[in-house]
Motif scaffolding. Structure first.
Motif, PDB file in Angstrom:
ATOM      1  N   ALA A  13       0.838  -1.206   0.000  1.00 55.77           N
ATOM      2  CA  ALA A  13       0.000   0.000   0.000  1.00 55.77           C
ATOM      3  C   ALA A  13       0.871   1.254   0.000  1.00 55.77           C
ATOM      4  CB  ALA A  13      -0.933  -0.010   1.204  1.00 55.77           C
ATOM      5  N   THR A  14       1.946   1.237   0.776  1.00 58.63           N
ATOM      6  CA  THR A  14       2.866   2.383   0.815  1.00 58.63           C
ATOM      7  C   THR A  14       3.515   2.591  -0.546  1.00 58.63           C
ATOM      8  OG1 THR A  14       3.297   2.016   3.153  1.00 58.63           O
ATOM      9  CG2 THR A  14       4.912   3.321   1.941  1.00 58.63           C
ATOM     10  N   GLU A  15       3.927   1.495  -1.180  1.00 56.69           N
ATOM     11  CA  GLU A  15       4.535   1.602  -2.510  1.00 56.69           C
ATOM     12  C   GLU A  15       3.545   2.180  -3.514  1.00 56.69           C
ATOM     13  OE1 GLU A  15       5.931  -1.407  -5.999  1.00 56.69           O
ATOM     14  OE2 GLU A  15       6.546  -1.921  -3.970  1.00 56.69           O
ATOM     15  N   GLU A  16       2.315   1.722  -3.490  1.00 56.81           N
ATOM     16  CA  GLU A  16       1.299   2.232  -4.419  1.00 56.81           C
ATOM     17  C   GLU A  16       1.038   3.715  -4.188  1.00 56.81           C
ATOM     18  OE1 GLU A  16      -0.168   0.776  -7.099  1.00 56.81           O
ATOM     19  OE2 GLU A  16       1.331  -0.756  -6.683  1.00 56.81           O
ATOM     20  N   LEU A  17       0.906   4.121  -2.940  1.00 57.77           N
ATOM     21  CA  LEU A  17       0.665   5.534  -2.643  1.00 57.77           C
ATOM     22  C   LEU A  17       1.828   6.405  -3.086  1.00 57.77           C
ATOM     23  CD1 LEU A  17      -0.985   5.295   0.878  1.00 57.77           C
ATOM     24  CD2 LEU A  17      -2.065   6.040  -1.240  1.00 57.77           C
ATOM     25  N   THR A  18       3.039   5.906  -2.883  1.00 53.27           N
ATOM     26  CA  THR A  18       4.222   6.680  -3.258  1.00 53.27           C
ATOM     27  C   THR A  18       4.385   6.759  -4.769  1.00 53.27           C
ATOM     28  OG1 THR A  18       5.313   5.964  -1.239  1.00 53.27           O
ATOM     29  CG2 THR A  18       6.711   6.882  -2.958  1.00 53.27           C
ATOM     30  N   MET A  19       4.338   5.606  -5.428  1.00 52.21           N
ATOM     31  CA  MET A  19       4.616   5.575  -6.863  1.00 52.21           C
ATOM     32  C   MET A  19       3.451   6.094  -7.700  1.00 52.21           C
ATOM     33  SD  MET A  19       7.678   4.645  -7.022  1.00 52.21           S
ATOM     34  CE  MET A  19       7.779   4.499  -8.785  1.00 52.21           C
ATOM     35  N   ILE A  39       7.905   6.421 -17.105  1.00 61.70           N
ATOM     36  CA  ILE A  39       8.793   6.705 -15.975  1.00 61.70           C
ATOM     37  C   ILE A  39       8.396   5.882 -14.768  1.00 61.70           C
ATOM     38  CG2 ILE A  39       9.438   8.497 -14.304  1.00 61.70           C
ATOM     39  CD1 ILE A  39       9.396  10.462 -16.719  1.00 61.70           C
ATOM     40  N   ASN A  40       7.106   5.809 -14.498  1.00 58.69           N
ATOM     41  CA  ASN A  40       6.627   5.057 -13.345  1.00 58.69           C
ATOM     42  C   ASN A  40       6.929   3.573 -13.486  1.00 58.69           C
ATOM     43  OD1 ASN A  40       4.651   4.070 -11.251  1.00 58.69           O
ATOM     44  ND2 ASN A  40       4.366   6.286 -11.147  1.00 58.69           N
ATOM     45  N   ALA A  41       6.724   3.019 -14.674  1.00 60.10           N
ATOM     46  CA  ALA A  41       7.008   1.601 -14.902  1.00 60.10           C
ATOM     47  C   ALA A  41       8.509   1.326 -14.788  1.00 60.10           C
ATOM     48  CB  ALA A  41       6.484   1.168 -16.263  1.00 60.10           C
ATOM     49  N   SER A  42       9.328   2.246 -15.284  1.00 58.33           N
ATOM     50  CA  SER A  42      10.780   2.083 -15.181  1.00 58.33           C
ATOM     51  C   SER A  42      11.226   2.113 -13.727  1.00 58.33           C
ATOM     52  CB  SER A  42      11.499   3.187 -15.955  1.00 58.33           C
ATOM     53  OG  SER A  42      11.185   3.114 -17.323  1.00 58.33           O
ATOM     54  N   LEU A  43      10.706   3.045 -12.956  1.00 56.90           N
ATOM     55  CA  LEU A  43      11.041   3.113 -11.530  1.00 56.90           C
ATOM     56  C   LEU A  43      10.580   1.862 -10.798  1.00 56.90           C
ATOM     57  CD1 LEU A  43      10.226   6.834 -10.676  1.00 56.90           C
ATOM     58  CD2 LEU A  43      12.474   5.750 -10.706  1.00 56.90           C
ATOM     59  N   PHE A  44       9.397   1.382 -11.133  1.00 50.78           N
ATOM     60  CA  PHE A  44       8.881   0.161 -10.523  1.00 50.78           C
ATOM     61  C   PHE A  44       9.837  -1.001 -10.773  1.00 50.78           C
ATOM     62  CE2 PHE A  44       6.279  -3.704 -10.604  1.00 50.78           C
ATOM     63  CZ  PHE A  44       5.655  -3.625  -9.372  1.00 50.78           C
ATOM     64  N   ALA A  45      10.273  -1.153 -12.018  1.00 49.90           N
ATOM     65  CA  ALA A  45      11.194  -2.243 -12.355  1.00 49.90           C
ATOM     66  C   ALA A  45      12.525  -2.074 -11.633  1.00 49.90           C
ATOM     67  CB  ALA A  45      11.409  -2.300 -13.865  1.00 49.90           C
ATOM     68  N   LEU A  46      13.059  -0.864 -11.598  1.00 59.64           N
ATOM     69  CA  LEU A  46      14.341  -0.621 -10.930  1.00 59.64           C
ATOM     70  C   LEU A  46      14.266  -0.873  -9.430  1.00 59.64           C
ATOM     71  CD1 LEU A  46      15.549   2.582 -12.793  1.00 59.64           C
ATOM     72  CD2 LEU A  46      16.448   0.265 -13.005  1.00 59.64           C
ATOM     73  N   LEU A  47      13.155  -0.503  -8.820  1.00 58.00           N
ATOM     74  CA  LEU A  47      13.003  -0.716  -7.382  1.00 58.00           C
ATOM     75  C   LEU A  47      12.879  -2.189  -7.020  1.00 58.00           C
ATOM     76  CD1 LEU A  47      10.609   2.225  -6.466  1.00 58.00           C
ATOM     77  CD2 LEU A  47      13.009   1.958  -5.810  1.00 58.00           C
ATOM     78  N   PHE A  64       8.619  -4.350 -15.671  1.00 57.33           N
ATOM     79  CA  PHE A  64       8.253  -3.140 -16.402  1.00 57.33           C
ATOM     80  C   PHE A  64       6.806  -3.227 -16.876  1.00 57.33           C
ATOM     81  CE2 PHE A  64       7.814  -0.611 -20.254  1.00 57.33           C
ATOM     82  CZ  PHE A  64       8.259   0.627 -19.808  1.00 57.33           C
ATOM     83  N   ALA A  65       6.427  -4.395 -17.412  1.00 58.17           N
ATOM     84  CA  ALA A  65       5.045  -4.589 -17.874  1.00 58.17           C
ATOM     85  C   ALA A  65       4.066  -4.467 -16.708  1.00 58.17           C
ATOM     86  CB  ALA A  65       4.903  -5.943 -18.557  1.00 58.17           C
ATOM     87  N   ALA A  66       4.425  -5.009 -15.561  1.00 60.56           N
ATOM     88  CA  ALA A  66       3.567  -4.882 -14.375  1.00 60.56           C
ATOM     89  C   ALA A  66       3.444  -3.416 -13.981  1.00 60.56           C
ATOM     90  CB  ALA A  66       4.144  -5.708 -13.222  1.00 60.56           C
ATOM     91  N   GLY A  67       4.541  -2.670 -14.083  1.00 63.03           N
ATOM     92  CA  GLY A  67       4.498  -1.246 -13.772  1.00 63.03           C
ATOM     93  C   GLY A  67       3.604  -0.478 -14.715  1.00 63.03           C
ATOM     94  N   VAL A  68       3.625  -0.857 -15.992  1.00 57.93           N
ATOM     95  CA  VAL A  68       2.715  -0.227 -16.972  1.00 57.93           C
ATOM     96  C   VAL A  68       1.275  -0.536 -16.600  1.00 57.93           C
ATOM     97  CG1 VAL A  68       1.943  -0.270 -19.374  1.00 57.93           C
ATOM     98  CG2 VAL A  68       4.388  -0.190 -18.855  1.00 57.93           C
ATOM     99  N   TYR A  69       1.002  -1.810 -16.333  1.00 55.81           N
ATOM    100  CA  TYR A  69      -0.353  -2.228 -15.973  1.00 55.81           C
ATOM    101  C   TYR A  69      -0.846  -1.489 -14.724  1.00 55.81           C
ATOM    102  CZ  TYR A  69      -4.189  -5.152 -14.409  1.00 55.81           C
ATOM    103  OH  TYR A  69      -5.407  -5.601 -13.977  1.00 55.81           O
ATOM    104  N   LEU A  70      -0.029  -1.445 -13.690  1.00 54.89           N
ATOM    105  CA  LEU A  70      -0.429  -0.772 -12.449  1.00 54.89           C
ATOM    106  C   LEU A  70      -0.614   0.728 -12.660  1.00 54.89           C
ATOM    107  CD1 LEU A  70       1.852  -2.713  -9.952  1.00 54.89           C
ATOM    108  CD2 LEU A  70      -0.643  -2.829 -10.093  1.00 54.89           C
ATOM    109  N   SER A  71       0.192   1.320 -13.503  1.00 59.74           N
ATOM    110  CA  SER A  71       0.053   2.753 -13.789  1.00 59.74           C
ATOM    111  C   SER A  71      -1.246   3.035 -14.539  1.00 59.74           C
ATOM    112  CB  SER A  71       1.239   3.254 -14.611  1.00 59.74           C
ATOM    113  OG  SER A  71       2.421   3.204 -13.868  1.00 59.74           O
TER     114      SER A  71
END
Length: 73
Positions: A13-19, A39-47, A64-71
């Motif tokens: 939940a903290t990660e979702e609120l932050t990102m 940018i958000n998907a890239s940061l998600f993958a890097l983290l 990265f794909a998960a970050g795109v989906y979540l964004s």
């Protein structure tokens, strides 16, 4: 299992609120939706590089794909 959920749910939940709750909105206001998603998907993958196998190409692309989906959600 219960203790793991008590730890992992607040962390997620903290990660979702932050990102997506902060970073995504700030980037979207300044640069538009498409750069914000990228940018958000890239940061998600890097983290998540520290995850098992996260530094390999295929898991990194999956993150990265998960970050795109979540964004987009």
């Amino acid at each position: 299992l219960g203790i793991a959920l008590l730890i992992l749910i607040p962390a997620a939940a903290t990660e979702e609120l932050t990102m997506r709750g902060y970073v995504f909105q700030v980037v979207e206001e300044r640069h538009g939706a498409l750069p914000a998603v990228a940018i958000n998907a890239s940061l998600f993958a890097l983290l998540h590089l520290g995850n098992p196998g996260g530094a390999k190409l295929l898991p990194l692309l999956g993150l990265f794909a998960a970050g795109v989906y979540l964004s987009l959600c």
